[in-house]
Design a protein around this motif. Structure first.
Motif, short mmCIF file in Angstrom:
data_model
loop_
_atom_site.label_atom_id
_atom_site.label_comp_id
_atom_site.label_asym_id
_atom_site.label_seq_id
_atom_site.Cartn_x
_atom_site.Cartn_y
_atom_site.Cartn_z
N ASN A 2 23.74 35.86 15.17
CA ASN A 2 22.88 35.98 16.36
C ASN A 2 23.34 37.09 17.30
O ASN A 2 22.57 37.56 18.12
CB ASN A 2 22.85 34.65 17.13
N ASN A 3 24.59 37.49 17.20
CA ASN A 3 25.09 38.61 18.02
C ASN A 3 25.59 39.74 17.12
O ASN A 3 26.47 40.51 17.50
CB ASN A 3 26.21 38.10 18.94
N ASP B 159 29.60 31.40 21.68
CA ASP B 159 28.31 31.87 22.19
C ASP B 159 27.15 31.37 21.35
O ASP B 159 26.05 31.16 21.87
CB ASP B 159 28.29 33.41 22.22
N LEU B 160 27.38 31.20 20.06
CA LEU B 160 26.32 30.71 19.17
C LEU B 160 26.03 29.24 19.48
O LEU B 160 24.87 28.83 19.58
CB LEU B 160 26.77 30.88 17.72
N ALA C 214 29.98 36.27 17.56
CA ALA C 214 29.58 35.08 18.31
C ALA C 214 30.13 33.84 17.63
O ALA C 214 29.89 33.64 16.43
CB ALA C 214 28.06 34.98 18.42
N TRP D 273 24.30 29.02 22.80
CA TRP D 273 22.88 29.39 22.70
C TRP D 273 22.05 28.16 22.34
O TRP D 273 21.04 27.87 22.99
CB TRP D 273 22.68 30.48 21.64
N THR E 32 20.88 39.90 12.66
CA THR E 32 20.42 38.79 13.49
C THR E 32 20.58 37.48 12.73
O THR E 32 20.95 37.46 11.56
CB THR E 32 18.94 39.00 13.89
N GLY E 33 20.29 36.39 13.41
CA GLY E 33 20.54 35.07 12.85
C GLY E 33 19.54 34.66 11.79
O GLY E 33 18.45 35.22 11.69
N LEU E 34 19.94 33.69 11.00
CA LEU E 34 19.06 33.12 9.97
C LEU E 34 19.45 31.66 9.79
O LEU E 34 20.63 31.32 9.78
CB LEU E 34 19.21 33.89 8.65
N MET E 35 18.45 30.81 9.68
CA MET E 35 18.71 29.42 9.30
C MET E 35 17.68 29.04 8.24
O MET E 35 16.52 29.41 8.34
CB MET E 35 18.65 28.48 10.49
N VAL F 183 20.16 27.35 25.61
CA VAL F 183 18.89 28.08 25.54
C VAL F 183 17.84 27.29 24.76
O VAL F 183 16.72 27.11 25.22
CB VAL F 183 19.09 29.49 24.93
#
Lengths: 556, 556
Positions: free
Chosen positions: B382-383, B343-344, B340, B347, B395-398, B351
């Motif tokens: 995230n993808n 797409d990220l 991604a 999102w 999966t994503g992380l922040m 979204v």
């Protein structure tokens, strides 16, 4: 017997509230709020220093008159109310909020010489200008007096008494040298209303002294003059003006002077209780007692517990304060907290989604989700961690996002993060023998969000009860007034008569609790991995290094 | 010498584009896009299975006619253009996109018996219905033939050829048994246009066979019948229909039949190049050659490199594919990617901030920020992660959020995360001896966002060049046609004549690069901590466990 009444005077960050309460049943007959006129929403800021937050003592005086007069006017609408039957007054304030006084007991901000000097004002609890001084105090105490730190969780805060005085000595020596002594707002209010102006006569409350000024009976009161003098000789001078005794709520600090009685519309000689901080009297107004944890949940969260003085209570690592009689006479008082709860949700709504979502619409979506359904997990550290890590420089983390993660899922994950933080505090108390039998919540969020309360019940696996009163701090202050005035022999009796919880309580749903047990295990791993320095595999410096890089970038 | 022209036919996910190019200078004289009429935006979905994505082969045939005719019409506006001087045609497609054919070479979807059967359609690259079968293939290969996995980075994907065939055998045996063989879309197009219908005569391209079907000269082509038969006897049957030779682009797969020449408006007998995947010919159209990394940056990112066959290239852990001649004849082809990118960013915009921010407004804020200023750090997962972790279930992380973290800061942190991911891929290539001397970017984001390109330059510490052509896949296909047609002796000559980069290139700013070096160190720690299974201190199972809990919650 005719009804008697007590008044609670509750000084908050932006305004002061007075509440007239029936001592027999806690009925709240009248209330009035006065917003402080100085500064922005009552706070005097420094455009060049975001850490500065001061208040003008004149606002406190004007506020007492306006709020009490307004509350009495409101109460007179109730049939049978009679202001002459007011038997006591209690006061709570924010803190640590120290005020410099001259030798005559006059706040320097009210003298001509210093009347517009920011350092002569009250240094509001959230003034963080003394962060370097706080570190200095922590370091010296770690070397010379680790016992001082053990009672405040291992580190001295920039929000606390001595950090602010030391800061003043460093940056505003003229003000510091003109100050004969410093007094907490919570101590100044009872004194001034009772005509106690000579600094030596002002009674200090154990709540402020113990939680914020390293006062403890184990070492005879405040820290030693030698220790303070090593930080700055001026601190040793101030130490000499401070008494070796401090008082719990319910103790009669003095009696209303004729002059103040007339200004306030109250009987002359009305007993005034020793003061305390807002969260502590909020806990009293929520019915705190043995085994009861009171959670005050608003923009941040404050957790208050007590344990009998007879119980051998060890120092509890990571707990901000353990002070005998700081909440109730005859009991240890414990204070813990979370630096952001409502503020965390507000951040997402107002900053991340400006003009888009609302708490209501996000809650509508979030409450449809099952625990674990989002795949998201967050740490609740956007404003640091107060308990059990005591580290203002921890930051937020969210994990598990996909390209489909929705705002409602994120919102719920933030709520869950604060619930996991709450569970961590409960766990730490019980690990050290302080058993939590009931949890009573008060504060804005507990009143407003059923979803948040259900999640708290599910995450902690314990019922969440909600205080009946919506103004528990003022109610607790009134209870202190009622005990000081003899309407009740002690706080247990006052609590039984004047406090209650709502009928609706939130029971944990076993299926949800089971999922949250698993999620909490993951939360706790992230918590220890990023927040604790002791694990071999820790990544503790990741957030710190980011902040250092950020600070450099901002300064560049 | 009179000008000559080549045609590129570029089959994408939703539409097909034809491009008419001058072989002397790469001038793009005419283009036309045909959107596939079947399904939703050309994709036949299954309302009961979000993993399903199929296409109708008739759309491919109709698309060839409409797109080429349209492009020729467009080109005739250019003075001097003459369609009889078209010397070659090249084709690229998505992949792995296999189509089942009967013994006569007719796609089952075009036969009466199976004409509306979803399993008889083309199984589009992003069809993930075979995820369990992919795991089965990976497990068997790990036990019996680890060398198969070593060439595709360690795991076989649900997007690839054998996963789809095995899935069809399991869930649609009627279709599977009726299929004599399966052919990649990239191989079927040249064959059908050249009248090659007998399945045995269809040439298979090395790009598809090598990257998606475990074809490698080291073991004589496709995987052994014994291995495939252990998965399903039907796979061994299909294996017997596949040749042991595969072809690179530029090889003449056949010549246009009279019938197709008439339908398309092209000279009869025009040479048609062996096919390839879109990203690979996009790299060719961007001027790939020794030491050049081509990054195709759109919703996701695809990174293509080559290295001379003479160079001893080891297996590179975490790289999806290393296949001799898959990109260019005479060179190893490497394919890496990020799941991604655009797409990220989409999102966050669509979204998380629906109807609120835009890429433009967020970029305006984000480009004002200095590197590191936000205190934020994100993982770009995230993808999932395609390279170097090959794990779709990351999966994503922040991390680093405060109560003041703004949408522009979050947006920039997401952009930076993708740049860190890009740097990780470059690092992995160079660790294993594949030197990256230049980076040429193409695709939507490289054309649209100066800020993203500057951040990529600063994070990687390397200049970012941008391809001159905005339709590099179709250009690369036309170059394959030009080489097949003899307009150039090889791709080096075709590239020198027909490709170029824009004058504007993005140079790394040293001060920014220095900060990003530090941030990348932190990124890499989080990357290894949460994404790698090999570290003692890893937290690898945190995201996995969350997904397991999520899946259970959703299924409950």
């Amino acid at each position: 017997m005719a009804n008697s009444y007590a008044i609670g005077l509750d000084y908050g960050t932006n305004s002061v509230r007075a509440l007239v309460v029936d001592t027999a049943n806690g009925a709240e007959l009248g209330t009035h709020v006065f917003s402080y006129p100085h500064g922005e929403a009552g706070i005097i800021l420094d455009p060049n220093d975001p850490n500065a937050a001061r208040q003008h003592p004149q606002d406190y005086l004007d506020g007492a008159v306006a709020a009490i007069r307004g509350a009495l006017d409101d109460a007179t609408k109730s049939a049978g109310f009679d202001a002459t039957r007011i038997v006591g007054l209690g006061v709570d304030t924010t803190g640590s909020t120290p005020i410099p006084l001259n030798a005559e007991g006059v706040p320097l901000a009210l003298t001509d010489a210093f009347k517009d000097h920011p350092a002569a004002m009250a240094w509001l609890w959230k003034d963080h200008t003394g962060h370097a001084e706080a570190a200095e105090i922590t370091q010296l105490a770690a070397r010379q007096h680790p016992e001082y730190l053990a009672k405040c969780g291992g580190g001295y805060s920039s929000e606390w008494f001595w950090s602010k005085l030391l800061r003043c000595a460093r940056v505003a020596p003229k003000v510091f040298n003109a100050a004969h002594t410093w007094v907490e707002h919570a101590d100044w209010m009872p004194a001034i209303l009772c005509g106690i102006t000579a600094p030596a006569g002002i009674k200090r409350c154990i709540c402020a002294a113990g939680h914020k000024a390293m006062f403890h009976p184990d070492w005879g009161g405040y820290p030693s003059a030698e220790f303070l003098g090593a930080l700055d000789p001026g601190l040793a001078r101030v130490r000499a003006t401070l008494p070796n005794t401090a008082y719990a709520v319910g103790h009669v600090a003095g009696r209303l002077t004729a002059e103040w009685a007339a200004r306030l519309g109250l009987p002359e000689g009305t007993p005034v209780s020793a003061g305390a901080f807002d969260a502590h009297l909020g806990a009293v107004g929520s019915g705190i007692g043995p085994g009861v944890l009171v959670k005050i949940i608003g923009t941040s969260a404050c957790d208050i517990m007590t344990a009998p003085l007879a119980q051998a209570v060890p120092d509890i690592p990571g707990l901000c304060g353990i002070v005998p009689e700081s909440v109730l006479p005859g009991a240890y008082g414990f204070e813990a907290g979370q630096s952001a709860v409502g503020d965390l949700f507000n951040w997402f709504v107002n900053v991340v989604q400006p003009g888009n979502g609302s708490h209501e619409s996000l809650t509508l979506g979030a409450e449809q989700l099952k625990p674990g359904e989002s795949g998201l997990l967050a740490l609740d550290w956007n404003n640091g961690n107060r308990t059990i890590l005591i580290d203002p420089r921890l930051t937020g983390l969210m994990l598990g996002m996909t390209l489909h993660s929705t705002p409602a899922e994120i919102y719920r994950a933030l709520v869950e993060a604060t619930a996991f933080g709450a569970r961590t505090i409960i766990g730490r108390l019980e690990e050290y023998g302080v058993q939590v039998d009931r949890i009573v919540c008060c504060g804005g969020i507990s009143a407003k969000s059923r979803m948040v309360m259900q999640i708290y019940a599910d995450v902690t696996g314990r019922p969440m009860e909600i205080s009946r009163s919506a103004q528990t701090c003022a109610l607790g202050a009134a209870m202190a007034g009622a005990v000081a005035g003899g309407a009740h022999p002690d706080f247990a009796a006052a609590s039984a008569a004047m406090t209650a919880v709502q009928e609706t309580r939130f029971e944990p749903i076993p299926a949800n609790a089971a999922v949250y047990d698993r999620l909490y295990g993951l939360y706790r791993r992230l918590h220890d991995l990023f927040g604790a320095t002791s694990l071999a595999e820790n990544q503790f410096d990741v957030m710190k290094t980011l902040l250092a890089i950020r600070d450099e970038a901002r300064g560049a």
